[in-house]
Structure formats: structure tokens, C-alpha cells
Motif scaffolding. Structure first.
Motif: not given
Length: 198
Positions: A84-111
């Protein structure tokens, strides 16, 4: 004198590692987020040490790089906390992660879900299945982090929702009983629990 830093778990900042409790003494300082109860319990002038008590991992890391000894609460090594700490840091520091939403993550979840299914169907070795499950877990962590940012729920709430569902649908796991539960009983209890949820 170089300080010894005690890094407490921010989830349970009042849990002091027992093996250190008797060693903490002398000059004892605390960062602001450390609860008052810890200050009362550890604020002692006996001894000749110099301690800093904190839950701030980045601060402790900087002090460690400067030569301080850091004692860490064992719970900080918990893989779920690390995830959970790693995910929090990724969301805070990664440009790609910051741009993601629940909907934009759907293809990755399915994959990722499909790749877990493929690994199982192909009879993959345990390591491959473990890696695919880790990729699927990343998706769960990501969605929980997004929800936490808007104040809806976090990963611990997801885990608790699982436990509560099992309490309703498989009560024999929580009643202190032991032994095998037959499939017919399991099916009945599962259906009854599911019906109560509606």
C-alpha cells in the motif's frame, strides 16, 4: 552525539517495540505526529542516549544517511503495508499514475485478470501464477488508492469488506468450530448470507 531514531508504524504509532522500551532514555525527542501517549510513556531523562521518535519514514531515512542508527518497528516490514505504501508513492510521484482514473484503468484490470486465468489454464508454475496475481493485486491497490484520495475507502476497507462478507456467508470460519464443513452446508450458508445482503 548521533541520535538513534525509532521509526514507529504510522498505523499503530503507540506500539513500541518491546526490545527497545528499556533502552530508550536520555534525551528523547518526538516529531509532531507522534501521539502524546507515546511521549508520556517514553519521555525519560534516565540514561545517556539521544533518541528521536517518529513515524516519518522519509525523515528517518535522511537521518540514517547522515549516520544515525534507525530502529524500525517490525510491522513496517509487513508486505501488505509495503504494497500500500508503494502504491501511494507511485500515485504521488508518477506522472502516468497521476493521470489514471478508475475508468482509464479498466483495460489493465481486464488484461491482468485474463493473464491470471491464462496462467491457471496453462498449468503455469507457481512463480508465474504468483507474478500474475501480483499484477492483479496492483490493480486492486490502484483502485483502492484512487478511492482513498477522494475519501471513499482504502485498501484496509476493501480487506475488511472481504472479512465481513465471509462472516455473513461462511460463519463457521468465525464461530470457533473446527473440522471440515460439507459442501451442502457451505452452499446453504453462502446462499443465506447472500440473501440477507439484498
Amino acid at each position: 552525539m548521533t541520535a538513534t531514531v525509532l521509526l514507529l508504524d504510522p498505523r499503530w504509532p503507540t506500539l513500541i517495540p518491546l526490545h527497545l522500551a528499556g533502552r530508550i532514555g536520555g534525551t528523547v525527542e518526538f516529531t509532531l505526529e507522534v501521539p502524546v501517549a507515546v511521549r508520556w510513556a517514553l519521555d525519560t531523562t534516565e540514561g545517556d542516549g539521544h533518541w528521536l521518535i517518529t513515524t516519518d519514514e522519509a525523515h528517518a531515512r535522511r537521518l540514517e544517511q547522515g549516520g544515525a542508527t534507525v530502529e524500525r518497528a517490525a510491522s513496517l516490514a509487513d508486505p501488505v503495508y509495503q504494497a500500500t505504501s508503494t502504491m501511494h508513492a507511485a500515485r504521488r510521484r508518477g506522472e502516468w499514475e497521476q493521470a489514471m482514473t478508475h475508468k482509464s484503468l479498466l483495460p489493465y484490470l481486464r488484461e491482468e485478470a485474463e493473464e491470471v486465468a491464462e496462467a491457471i489454464q496453462s498449468g503455469s508454475l507457481d512463480d508465474e501464477l504468483k507474478q500474475e496475481l501480483a499484477d492483479l493485486l496492483l490493480q486492486v491497490l490502484f483502485h483502492a488508492e484512487l478511492a482513498a484520495e477522494r475519501g471513499a475507502f482504502d485498501f484496509a476497507d476493501v480487506a475488511d469488506a472481504f472479512v465481513q462478507k465471509m462472516r455473513r456467508r461462511a460463519p463457521y470460519l468465525f464461530d470457533g468450530s473446527e473440522g471440515l464443513v460439507d459442501k451442502q452446508t457451505q452452499d446453504r450458508l453462502w446462499a443465506e448470507g447472500k440473501a440477507r445482503e439484498r
